[in-house]
Design a protein around this motif. Sequence first.
Motif, short mmCIF file in Angstrom:
data_model
loop_
_atom_site.label_atom_id
_atom_site.label_comp_id
_atom_site.label_asym_id
_atom_site.label_seq_id
_atom_site.Cartn_x
_atom_site.Cartn_y
_atom_site.Cartn_z
N VAL A 8 43.69 35.49 48.92
CA VAL A 8 44.09 35.23 47.54
C VAL A 8 43.45 36.26 46.61
O VAL A 8 42.25 36.52 46.70
CB VAL A 8 43.70 33.81 47.11
N VAL A 9 44.26 36.83 45.75
CA VAL A 9 43.79 37.81 44.77
C VAL A 9 44.26 37.36 43.39
O VAL A 9 45.40 36.94 43.21
CB VAL A 9 44.34 39.22 45.07
N SER A 10 43.37 37.43 42.42
CA SER A 10 43.69 37.10 41.04
C SER A 10 43.99 38.37 40.26
O SER A 10 43.22 39.33 40.31
CB SER A 10 42.49 36.38 40.42
N ALA A 11 45.13 38.39 39.54
CA ALA A 11 45.50 39.59 38.79
C ALA A 11 46.63 39.30 37.81
O ALA A 11 47.33 38.29 37.93
CB ALA A 11 45.94 40.71 39.74
N ASP B 106 38.18 38.09 47.33
CA ASP B 106 37.07 38.18 48.29
C ASP B 106 37.32 39.18 49.40
O ASP B 106 36.40 39.50 50.16
CB ASP B 106 36.80 36.79 48.88
N ASP B 107 38.54 39.70 49.49
CA ASP B 107 38.88 40.67 50.53
C ASP B 107 39.09 42.04 49.86
O ASP B 107 39.98 42.21 49.03
CB ASP B 107 40.15 40.24 51.26
N LYS B 108 38.25 43.00 50.24
CA LYS B 108 38.28 44.32 49.60
C LYS B 108 39.62 45.02 49.78
O LYS B 108 40.17 45.62 48.84
CB LYS B 108 37.16 45.19 50.17
N GLU B 109 40.18 44.95 50.98
CA GLU B 109 41.46 45.60 51.25
C GLU B 109 42.59 44.97 50.43
O GLU B 109 43.46 45.67 49.91
CB GLU B 109 41.78 45.51 52.74
N ALA B 110 42.56 43.66 50.31
CA ALA B 110 43.59 42.97 49.52
C ALA B 110 43.48 43.36 48.05
O ALA B 110 44.50 43.56 47.37
CB ALA B 110 43.46 41.46 49.68
N ARG B 111 42.24 43.47 47.54
CA ARG B 111 42.06 43.91 46.16
C ARG B 111 42.65 45.30 45.96
O ARG B 111 43.34 45.56 44.97
CB ARG B 111 40.58 43.94 45.77
N VAL C 236 46.44 45.21 45.74
CA VAL C 236 46.94 44.70 44.46
C VAL C 236 46.67 45.69 43.33
O VAL C 236 47.47 45.81 42.39
CB VAL C 236 46.32 43.32 44.16
N MET C 237 45.57 46.43 43.41
CA MET C 237 45.34 47.47 42.41
C MET C 237 46.44 48.53 42.46
O MET C 237 46.88 49.03 41.43
CB MET C 237 43.96 48.11 42.62
N GLN C 238 46.91 48.83 43.67
CA GLN C 238 48.02 49.78 43.80
C GLN C 238 49.31 49.18 43.25
O GLN C 238 50.13 49.87 42.63
CB GLN C 238 48.22 50.19 45.25
N LEU C 239 49.51 47.87 43.43
CA LEU C 239 50.68 47.22 42.84
C LEU C 239 50.65 47.32 41.32
O LEU C 239 51.71 47.43 40.68
CB LEU C 239 50.75 45.75 43.27
N ALA C 240 49.46 47.25 40.75
CA ALA C 240 49.34 47.42 39.30
C ALA C 240 49.82 48.82 38.90
O ALA C 240 50.57 48.98 37.94
CB ALA C 240 47.90 47.20 38.85
N VAL C 241 49.39 49.82 39.65
CA VAL C 241 49.83 51.20 39.39
C VAL C 241 51.34 51.31 39.53
O VAL C 241 52.03 51.93 38.71
CB VAL C 241 49.12 52.18 40.36
N ASP C 242 51.89 50.69 40.55
CA ASP C 242 53.33 50.73 40.78
C ASP C 242 54.11 50.07 39.64
O ASP C 242 55.28 50.39 39.42
CB ASP C 242 53.68 50.03 42.10
N LEU D 19 50.71 50.19 35.35
CA LEU D 19 49.47 49.73 34.75
C LEU D 19 48.27 50.32 35.49
O LEU D 19 48.44 51.05 36.48
CB LEU D 19 49.41 48.20 34.79
N ARG D 20 47.06 50.01 35.05
CA ARG D 20 45.86 50.44 35.75
C ARG D 20 45.12 49.20 36.26
O ARG D 20 44.78 48.31 35.48
CB ARG D 20 44.94 51.24 34.82
N GLY D 21 44.88 49.17 37.56
CA GLY D 21 44.14 48.07 38.14
C GLY D 21 42.65 48.35 38.12
O GLY D 21 42.21 49.47 38.40
N ILE D 22 41.85 47.34 37.77
CA ILE D 22 40.40 47.47 37.72
C ILE D 22 39.79 46.45 38.68
O ILE D 22 40.02 45.24 38.55
CB ILE D 22 39.85 47.21 36.30
N ASP D 23 39.02 46.91 39.64
CA ASP D 23 38.37 46.04 40.62
C ASP D 23 37.19 45.34 39.94
O ASP D 23 36.24 45.98 39.51
CB ASP D 23 37.88 46.89 41.80
N ILE D 24 37.27 43.99 39.83
CA ILE D 24 36.17 43.25 39.20
C ILE D 24 35.43 42.37 40.22
O ILE D 24 34.69 41.47 39.85
CB ILE D 24 36.64 42.41 38.00
N GLY D 25 35.65 42.66 41.52
CA GLY D 25 34.84 42.02 42.53
C GLY D 25 35.38 40.73 43.10
O GLY D 25 36.59 40.55 43.19
N PRO D 26 34.49 39.81 43.49
CA PRO D 26 34.89 38.61 44.22
C PRO D 26 35.77 37.67 43.40
O PRO D 26 35.82 37.74 42.17
CB PRO D 26 33.55 37.94 44.56
#
Length: 221
Positions: free
Chosen positions: A135-138, A163-168, A171-177, A180-187
């Motif tokens: 699960v990723v929040s965004a 909680d999963d670095k690869e999943a984050r 999703v950050m790339q989906l933001a770019v797509d 937008l700009r994705g910002i990793d804010i951690g767990p």
Amino acid sequence: MTTKTHTICVVGGTGAEGGGLALRWAKHGHRVIIASRDAAKAKAAADELNARLGSGTAEGADSATGVAQADIVVLTVPYRAQIATVQGLKDALQGKILVDVTVPLVPPKVTRVQLPETDSCVVAVQTLLGEGVRVVSAFQNVSAHKLKDPDYAIDCDVLVAGDDKEARATVMQLAVDAGLRGIDIGPLANSVVSESLTSALIWINKFYKIPDAGVRITGLP
């Protein structure tokens, strides 16, 4: 981050937020499935999206069918429907990334932060689904009506927690797509920040009489 093409099922994609994200991802080249409890309504929304893009990139389906076909599922339903929707899709979601866009808004006091007992409504979903779902929040703080214009440059960052670095990273790339700009804010526990921000941004819009305040993280290249 890689520019991989995904099959993305947007549960609640007939609404403004989900429809806007679906439009931008379809324009980028992802296979998009707009999903709803009402399959006919979902197909109508997909037809409208395809007409706007002049392509057949989007499809419509009932939620269970759409989730089964996707590798990434995006939940864009109202807070009151969040848990019930996830419970009904629990088995189909196993092994996938679930991007939860939910904000715990409790009308009529939507300008006041009203977090659930779990602090984060997205953490509650991870607890319900178990470790088999990443699960990723965004996307909680992005203007829905500006997402609906795929050519509009939105002045807002996307806070991404999980909680999963690869999943984050995915999703950050989906933001770019989505432009937008994705910002990793951690767990995932840090999702409480973006969930709370939405009420504050609604207040800012009302107080300053502006349509869609956003958030930008400074100090980054």
